[in-house]
Design a protein around this motif. Structure first.
Motif, short mmCIF file in Angstrom:
data_model
loop_
_atom_site.label_atom_id
_atom_site.label_comp_id
_atom_site.label_asym_id
_atom_site.label_seq_id
_atom_site.Cartn_x
_atom_site.Cartn_y
_atom_site.Cartn_z
N GLN A 220 0.84 -1.20 0.00
CA GLN A 220 0.00 0.00 0.00
C GLN A 220 0.88 1.26 0.00
OE1 GLN A 220 -3.63 0.18 0.01
NE2 GLN A 220 -2.90 2.17 -0.68
N LYS A 221 1.98 1.25 0.79
CA LYS A 221 2.92 2.40 0.84
C LYS A 221 3.57 2.60 -0.52
CE LYS A 221 3.99 1.94 5.78
NZ LYS A 221 5.05 1.64 6.79
N LYS A 222 3.99 1.49 -1.17
CA LYS A 222 4.62 1.56 -2.49
C LYS A 222 3.65 2.15 -3.52
CE LYS A 222 7.11 -1.29 -5.83
NZ LYS A 222 7.56 -2.66 -6.17
N VAL A 223 2.41 1.73 -3.49
CA VAL A 223 1.40 2.24 -4.43
C VAL A 223 1.18 3.73 -4.22
CG1 VAL A 223 -1.06 2.14 -4.99
CG2 VAL A 223 0.23 0.03 -4.76
N ASN A 224 1.22 4.21 -2.99
CA ASN A 224 1.02 5.64 -2.71
C ASN A 224 2.15 6.48 -3.30
OD1 ASN A 224 -1.35 5.10 -1.34
ND2 ASN A 224 -0.35 4.99 0.68
N ILE A 225 3.44 5.97 -3.18
CA ILE A 225 4.60 6.68 -3.75
C ILE A 225 4.47 6.76 -5.27
CG2 ILE A 225 7.11 6.54 -4.10
CD1 ILE A 225 7.22 5.21 -1.27
#
Length: 808
Positions: A220-225
């Motif tokens: 989820q963090k990777k997708v936000n970046i």
């Protein structure tokens, strides 16, 4: 229970009867088949409805009764301290049933409805129909059957009469329930799973959920970046995209203006060419003016000649029609005359057919009379042959059995009267045979005469058919004359119409040669006229074309100025195609990377949901398996209860069997001692209920005694069973017994003893109904219902004796 009265209306063969029943011994007397036992059926049907009927519902109502008439039975009886009035009815063409029960003189029904009334009687008497009729009704054939049965069958029958077989049915039902429960446990155990294994699998699934939740958080963090990077590329691309769109719009307009200028130039060339053609057409048209003036004059002359030609052609057609019509009139007149001649040749056919019909009627009347005589003789022969067959059957039976056979009428032993009876039957057979031979000869004479009359009828019918054909032909000719006369009149009317139309064409003068000359010249000038029309169209366009050429020149100037303006605007945008394509590529790559990682994240979330669903399913499965284990324990508990109940029922049956035999033997012994005036004092039963009669202190098998004595003992046993059932039914019991034809094998002394015993039994039974066809017992009965058959196939009841005062 005491029956006070029965009212019958259109029930079986009873049209309308009201019968009052006193207490004590009541005789119901009448010949066999007259309807004595129908009274018992009416009683049971009124109390218990359709279960008590011996036929279908639509056969209960008297067959001669009208559709609007009801079939009704009303019973008034006293039960314990209550006065009951029960009414049961069948109404209408569909035999719709209804029932009402009134209590203690109340005019409003206490219970209404067929099922409700039946349920009330069953509850109040504590007996259903089978128990009721078993406890009160005994027939001669039932008495004979008990001793003639095998031991096992007799034991089963008596247990059924005493309703002990219901205990065996209950034990059987308990066994069936136990078997079903055992099968149910086997079926459940077949699909039971190990709960500990299922719980371990559940723990593994919960561990997978924790692992997947951690992975989802990282992704989820990777997708936000990636989403933030994509938004930056999209912003830069949107600025260049705006310039690109504006650049494309201006380019499109420049290309449009170029095409528009080119189109205007081409249009100007085309318009100039058309203008030159129109000016040339104007010159040619001026040269053709003299010929066009001549065309108008020739055209007028041609129209006049065309009209004359049309009228001349119509006149010629009418003349041809008139000639054809005259021919048709002549042909039709000839045809009608020939029809009249044909009719005269047939003469007067009506008198012939009337004479022929009269002769046929006489012959057919003769034939019908002969057939009626033949049917009467056939009926007589059939009746005599049937009687002869009955006598032959009786003769064979008597010859086979000898002096041990019974009288066909009174059923008593023949003994030394066999030879005399054989002689009488043989004489009757010979007499009937002679009568049949006489009828057969008479039948042959009638058959010959019938055959001769039949042949005469056939010939007469053929002659009549020929005359009828001639009449039909004559009628057809008359019809044709009428039809053709109408056609002739229509032809004559047509002739007058044609002659009137021809009068309108009188004085027509038509020159065909001149008409052809004018048409030829008209055709030549018409081509010039058609050419002039096209030239005129060109001339009309001269002013329009001059105006269009001027307008197109102005449009070319305007479009040229607009093209220069758009080229200047394009240079001021400062759009770089290479930079635009580079930014577009980076935006696409960022979008692909973001979309791929987002789809992976969604996939992981879906997989997590699937695992959670599996956990829920696993928890449900564990719950179901625990419920199955609980269910098995519950069924095992039920099995234990059924086992205990089965043992109790078996013990209860054994105890009842031990007690019932002495009670039944004591009641039977008491009745037997009373009826035989102390000749036989006691009876006993073995395990199969085989009767042992005590004679001078020794028990003997019932087969040792005569048929009359056997029937007497069986009667006492049957009454004892009814008494036992009455006492065991609860309350005060029915206190009624109905005995049907119990004197079959008894001599006069025994009949008297039985009647005396029945009189004495009235102290135990409130009412005893004795059904019999034996007339000589009426004198020994205080009250008799005498049933007789009427000529209209109904039956009537006459009361003989005095009604005693009812016992309250």
């Amino acid at each position: 229970m005491q029956i006070n009265s029965i009212e019958l209306e259109n029930f079986r063969r009873y049209k309308e009867e009201i019968i009052e029943f006193p207490t004590g011994l009541i005789g119901i007397v009448g010949r066999n088949g007259v309807g004595k036992s129908t009274l018992v059926e009416a009683l049971a049907w009124c109390l218990y409805g359709s279960d008590a009927a011996r036929t279908k519902q639509d056969e209960i109502k008297r067959s001669q009764a009208k559709e609007r008439e009801k079939c009704r039975v009303i019973i008034e009886l006293t039960f314990e301290s209550d006065a009951l009035k029960i009414e049961r009815i069948l109404s209408g063409k569909n035999f719709t049933p209804s029932a009402n029960l009134y209590l203690n003189g109340n005019p409003n029904p206490h219970v209404s409805g067929t099922k409700a009334v039946t349920d009330y009687i069953t509850h109040r008497t504590k007996m259903d129909y089978v128990a009721f009729i078993t406890s009160i009704f005994a027939r001669q054939k039932d008495l004979d059957g008990l001793t003639g049965m095998t031991g096992a069958t007799r034991r089963k029958t008596i247990l059924r009469l005493l309703r002990i077989d219901q205990i065996e049915d209950a034990i059987k039902m308990i066994k069936e329930d136990s078997k079903q429960n055992e099968l149910q446990i086997q079926q459940i155990e077949k699909y039971v799973k190990d709960v500990s294994i299922l719980e371990k699998e559940l723990q593994n699934m919960q561990t997978q959920v924790q692992i997947r939740q951690k992975s989802i958080t990282i992704n989820q963090k990777k997708v936000n970046i990636l989403k933030k990077s994509l938004e930056e590329h999209e912003h830069r691309f949107s600025i260049l995209e705006e310039k690109y769109v504006k650049h494309q719009e201006i380019n499109t307009k420049i290309e449009g203006l170029k095409g528009l200028i080119q189109g205007h130039n081409q249009e100007k060339i085309t318009l100039t060419k058309k203008l030159d053609e129109s000016l040339e057409a104007k010159k040619v048209l001026n040269k053709l003016k003299p010929k066009l003036d001549k065309f108008e004059k020739i055209k007028k002359i041609k129209v006049e000649l065309d009209s004359l030609e049309l009228k001349f052609t119509e006149k010629s057609s009418l003349e041809d029609q008139l000639k054809n019509c005259k021919n048709k009139i002549s042909d039709m007149q000839t045809k009608i005359s020939s029809f009249h001649e044909s009719i005269k040749s047939y003469g007067n056919l009506d008198s012939k057919i009337n004479l022929m019909n009269e002769e046929l009627r006489k012959l057919e009347d003769d034939l019908n009379n002969q057939k009626q005589q033949q049917n009467q003789i056939d009926s007589k022969i059939f009746e005599k042959a049937s009687r002869k067959n009955e006598l032959n059957a009786e003769l064979i039976e008597i010859q086979e059995l000898g002096d041990k056979s019974e009288c066909p009428k009174c059923k008593r032993p023949l003994e030394d009267t066999v030879e005399k009876l054989v002689g009488i039957i043989t004489q009757n057979i010979q007499s009937i045979t002679k009568e049949i031979d006489s009828f057969t000869k008479e039948q042959e004479i009638i058959l010959k005469h019938t055959d001769n009359v039949g042949k005469q009828i056939t010939l007469k019918k053929q002659e009549r058919e020929e005359i009828e054909n001639q009449i039909q032909i004559k009628n057809n000719l008359l019809t044709k004359i009428g039809e053709n006369t109408k056609i002739l009149e229509s032809y004559q009317d047509e002739e007058k119409t044609i002659q009137n139309n021809l009068f309108n064409f009188k004085g027509i003068n038509y020159d065909k040669a001149k008409h052809e000359e004018i048409k030829s010249e008209f055709q030549k000038l018409e081509k010039i006229y058609q050419n002039s029309i096209a030239l005129n169209e060109h001339v009309k366009q001269i002013d329009i074309l001059n105006s269009q050429v001027d307008l197109v020149g102005k449009d070319i100037d305007t479009s040229t100025k607009q093209l220069h303006s758009k080229n200047t605007e394009l240079t001021t945008i400062n759009f770089n195609e290479t930079e635009y394509q580079k930014v577009k590529g980076k935006k696409y790559e960022a979008n692909i990377e973001h979309q791929t990682n987002r789809e992976n994240l969604i996939k992981e979330e879906q997989e997590l949901l699937q695992v959670k669903d599996q956990i829920q399913q696993q928890e449900n499965t564990i719950k179901e398996e625990k419920q199955k284990q609980d269910e098995i324990k519950k069924i095992q508990s039920t099995l234990q209860e059924l086992s205990t109940l089965k043992k109790l029922m078996i013990d209860f049956k054994s105890d009842l069997m031990v007690r019932i035999k002495p009670q039944l033997a004591a009641k039977t012994s008491s009745l037997l001692k009373q009826i035989t005036n102390g000749r036989y004092t006691s009876v006993d039963f073995d395990d199969d209920f085989t009767l042992k009669i005590n004679d001078e202190g020794i028990n003997h098998n019932i087969k040792r005694f005569s048929g009359g004595e056997t029937d007497l003992v069986n009667l006492c046993l049957r009454i004892a069973i009814s008494e036992e059932l009455s006492q065991r039914s609860g309350g005060s019991g029915t206190q009624i017994i109905i005995l049907d034809e119990i004197f079959g094998s008894q001599d006069e002394r025994r009949k008297a003893s039985i009647l005396q015993a029945l009189h004495e039994l009235t102290s135990k039974f409130r009412q005893i109904l004795l059904i019999t066809h034996v007339e000589d017992v009426k004198d020994a009965l205080p009250y008799v219902l005498n049933i007789t058959e009427n000529p209209d196939n109904t039956v009537s009841i006459e009361e003989e004796g005095t009604l005693p005062i009812p016992i309250e």
